[in-house]
Design a protein around this motif. Structure first.
Motif, PDB file in Angstrom:
ATOM      1  N   GLU A 163       0.833  -1.202   0.000  1.00 54.00           N
ATOM      2  CA  GLU A 163       0.000   0.000   0.000  1.00 54.00           C
ATOM      3  C   GLU A 163       0.875   1.262   0.000  1.00 54.00           C
ATOM      4  O   GLU A 163       0.660   2.186  -0.787  1.00 54.00           O
ATOM      5  CB  GLU A 163      -0.917   0.015   1.233  1.00 54.00           C
ATOM      6  CG  GLU A 163      -1.964  -1.072   1.259  1.00 54.00           C
ATOM      7  CD  GLU A 163      -1.432  -2.406   1.790  1.00 54.00           C
ATOM      8  OE1 GLU A 163      -2.211  -3.378   1.811  1.00 54.00           O
ATOM      9  OE2 GLU A 163      -0.250  -2.492   2.164  1.00 54.00           O
ATOM     10  N   SER A 171       3.290   1.373  -3.273  1.00 54.43           N
ATOM     11  CA  SER A 171       2.576   1.589  -4.542  1.00 54.43           C
ATOM     12  C   SER A 171       2.109   3.030  -4.689  1.00 54.43           C
ATOM     13  O   SER A 171       1.946   3.530  -5.798  1.00 54.43           O
ATOM     14  CB  SER A 171       1.388   0.635  -4.668  1.00 54.43           C
ATOM     15  OG  SER A 171       0.428   0.892  -3.661  1.00 54.43           O
ATOM     16  N   GLU A 220       6.922  -1.698  -9.185  1.00 54.86           N
ATOM     17  CA  GLU A 220       6.117  -2.621  -9.995  1.00 54.86           C
ATOM     18  C   GLU A 220       5.607  -3.795  -9.173  1.00 54.86           C
ATOM     19  O   GLU A 220       4.463  -4.225  -9.332  1.00 54.86           O
ATOM     20  CB  GLU A 220       6.943  -3.130 -11.180  1.00 54.86           C
ATOM     21  CG  GLU A 220       7.139  -2.099 -12.282  1.00 54.86           C
ATOM     22  CD  GLU A 220       7.897  -2.652 -13.474  1.00 54.86           C
ATOM     23  OE1 GLU A 220       8.406  -3.791 -13.391  1.00 54.86           O
ATOM     24  OE2 GLU A 220       7.974  -1.939 -14.494  1.00 54.86           O
ATOM     25  N   MET A 255       2.768  -2.580  -6.984  1.00 56.61           N
ATOM     26  CA  MET A 255       1.558  -2.380  -7.794  1.00 56.61           C
ATOM     27  C   MET A 255       0.911  -3.720  -8.148  1.00 56.61           C
ATOM     28  O   MET A 255      -0.314  -3.870  -8.074  1.00 56.61           O
ATOM     29  CB  MET A 255       1.912  -1.621  -9.076  1.00 56.61           C
ATOM     30  CG  MET A 255       2.389  -0.202  -8.853  1.00 56.61           C
ATOM     31  SD  MET A 255       1.082   0.917  -8.325  1.00 56.61           S
ATOM     32  CE  MET A 255       0.126   1.043  -9.834  1.00 56.61           C
ATOM     33  N   ALA A 256       1.737  -4.698  -8.524  1.00 51.06           N
ATOM     34  CA  ALA A 256       1.211  -6.017  -8.894  1.00 51.06           C
ATOM     35  C   ALA A 256       0.529  -6.689  -7.711  1.00 51.06           C
ATOM     36  O   ALA A 256      -0.530  -7.324  -7.851  1.00 51.06           O
ATOM     37  CB  ALA A 256       2.341  -6.895  -9.420  1.00 51.06           C
ATOM     38  N   MET A 282      -0.878  -5.083  -5.144  1.00 55.04           N
ATOM     39  CA  MET A 282      -2.091  -4.326  -4.858  1.00 55.04           C
ATOM     40  C   MET A 282      -3.206  -4.646  -5.855  1.00 55.04           C
ATOM     41  O   MET A 282      -4.387  -4.685  -5.491  1.00 55.04           O
ATOM     42  CB  MET A 282      -1.790  -2.824  -4.889  1.00 55.04           C
ATOM     43  CG  MET A 282      -1.002  -2.325  -3.699  1.00 55.04           C
ATOM     44  SD  MET A 282      -1.876  -2.539  -2.133  1.00 55.04           S
ATOM     45  CE  MET A 282      -3.237  -1.389  -2.358  1.00 55.04           C
ATOM     46  N   GLN A 283      -2.841  -4.888  -7.102  1.00 53.77           N
ATOM     47  CA  GLN A 283      -3.826  -5.133  -8.158  1.00 53.77           C
ATOM     48  C   GLN A 283      -4.230  -6.603  -8.269  1.00 53.77           C
ATOM     49  O   GLN A 283      -5.040  -6.956  -9.131  1.00 53.77           O
ATOM     50  CB  GLN A 283      -3.268  -4.622  -9.498  1.00 53.77           C
ATOM     51  CG  GLN A 283      -3.147  -3.105  -9.548  1.00 53.77           C
ATOM     52  CD  GLN A 283      -2.269  -2.618 -10.688  1.00 53.77           C
ATOM     53  OE1 GLN A 283      -1.796  -3.404 -11.504  1.00 53.77           O
ATOM     54  NE2 GLN A 283      -2.033  -1.306 -10.744  1.00 53.77           N
ATOM     55  N   GLU A 330      -2.395  -9.111  -9.161  1.00 57.11           N
ATOM     56  CA  GLU A 330      -1.651  -9.885 -10.159  1.00 57.11           C
ATOM     57  C   GLU A 330      -0.602 -10.771  -9.487  1.00 57.11           C
ATOM     58  O   GLU A 330      -0.100 -11.726 -10.087  1.00 57.11           O
ATOM     59  CB  GLU A 330      -0.951  -8.933 -11.140  1.00 57.11           C
ATOM     60  CG  GLU A 330      -1.912  -8.058 -11.935  1.00 57.11           C
ATOM     61  CD  GLU A 330      -1.194  -6.906 -12.615  1.00 57.11           C
ATOM     62  OE1 GLU A 330       0.062  -6.923 -12.645  1.00 57.11           O
ATOM     63  OE2 GLU A 330      -1.884  -5.995 -13.111  1.00 57.11           O
TER      64      GLU A 330
END
Length: 201
Positions: free
Chosen positions: A74, A77, A99, A102-103, A105-106, A108
């Protein structure tokens, strides 16, 4: 602070399997290595420590802790790459860390799933990420997941430790594998001692 957990059972096994290593264990005694149980934070720390001195990496890591307070997907990102880089990181490392955050958090990436996987599968999954190689994945296995049987061919300190311990001028992959198998199933504990060999060995 969390410390890598091991005890007399592992030390007894290593002393019986390898007299040279056993002598070092007898001289040094118990070691304390910090563990970061949170896999994301542990992964970020391992990226920070890639290919630079321990002193420089520790300084950068402490700056990150001071700036971000919490090394979480959190928090990271939501930071800019420049903000991450300002802690002393290269652009490549800052981009990689951003990256991965972000991955996660999303959705992925699900780092918590790694705890249910074998060492080999953890290495395969992590090294598929940009900026993550086998060494970084192996450090996560030891210093976040406390896996007991990791000896890293990619780690210069481990290879140099073996060469000093056994009086070798060079170390082939075959020799390395012979020692690694000798330490198994407690290779990670052997690694701790190879890193901390006394200078007057």
């Amino acid at each position: 602070m969390h410390i890598f957990r091991y005890g007399q059972k592992e030390l007894k096994y290593l002393k019986e399997r390898d007299k040279a290593l056993g002598s070092v264990i007898g001289r040094i005694g118990m070691l304390q290595f910090e563990v970061i149980p949170d896999i994301f934070a542990g992964l970020v720390r391992s990226i920070v420590f890639q290919q630079i001195s321990i002193k420089a990496a520790t300084s950068i890591w402490n700056r990150m802790l001071g700036h971000f307070k919490e090394i979480s997907p959190e928090r990271i990102s939501s930071a800019t790459i420049e903000e991450i880089q300002n802690c002393g990181l290269s652009a490549r490392k800052a981009i990689s860390i951003k990256e991965i955050a972000m991955a996660e958090m999303q959705g992925e990436l699900n780092l918590s799933e790694l705890r249910n996987l074998s060492d080999e599968e953890v290495i395969r999954r992590l090294s598929a990420l940009r900026g993550i190689g086998v060494w970084t994945a192996e450090m996560v296995l030891i210093f976040s997941m406390e896996r007991p049987d990791v000896v890293s061919w990619s780690d210069l300190g481990i290879r140099q430790g073996m060469m000093r311990l056994y009086g070798l001028k060079t170390l082939t992959k075959e020799q390395f594998e012979k020692y690694r198998k000798r330490y198994s199933p407690y290779g990670s504990i052997a690694s701790l001692y190879l890193w901390r060999l006394p200078p007057d060995l």
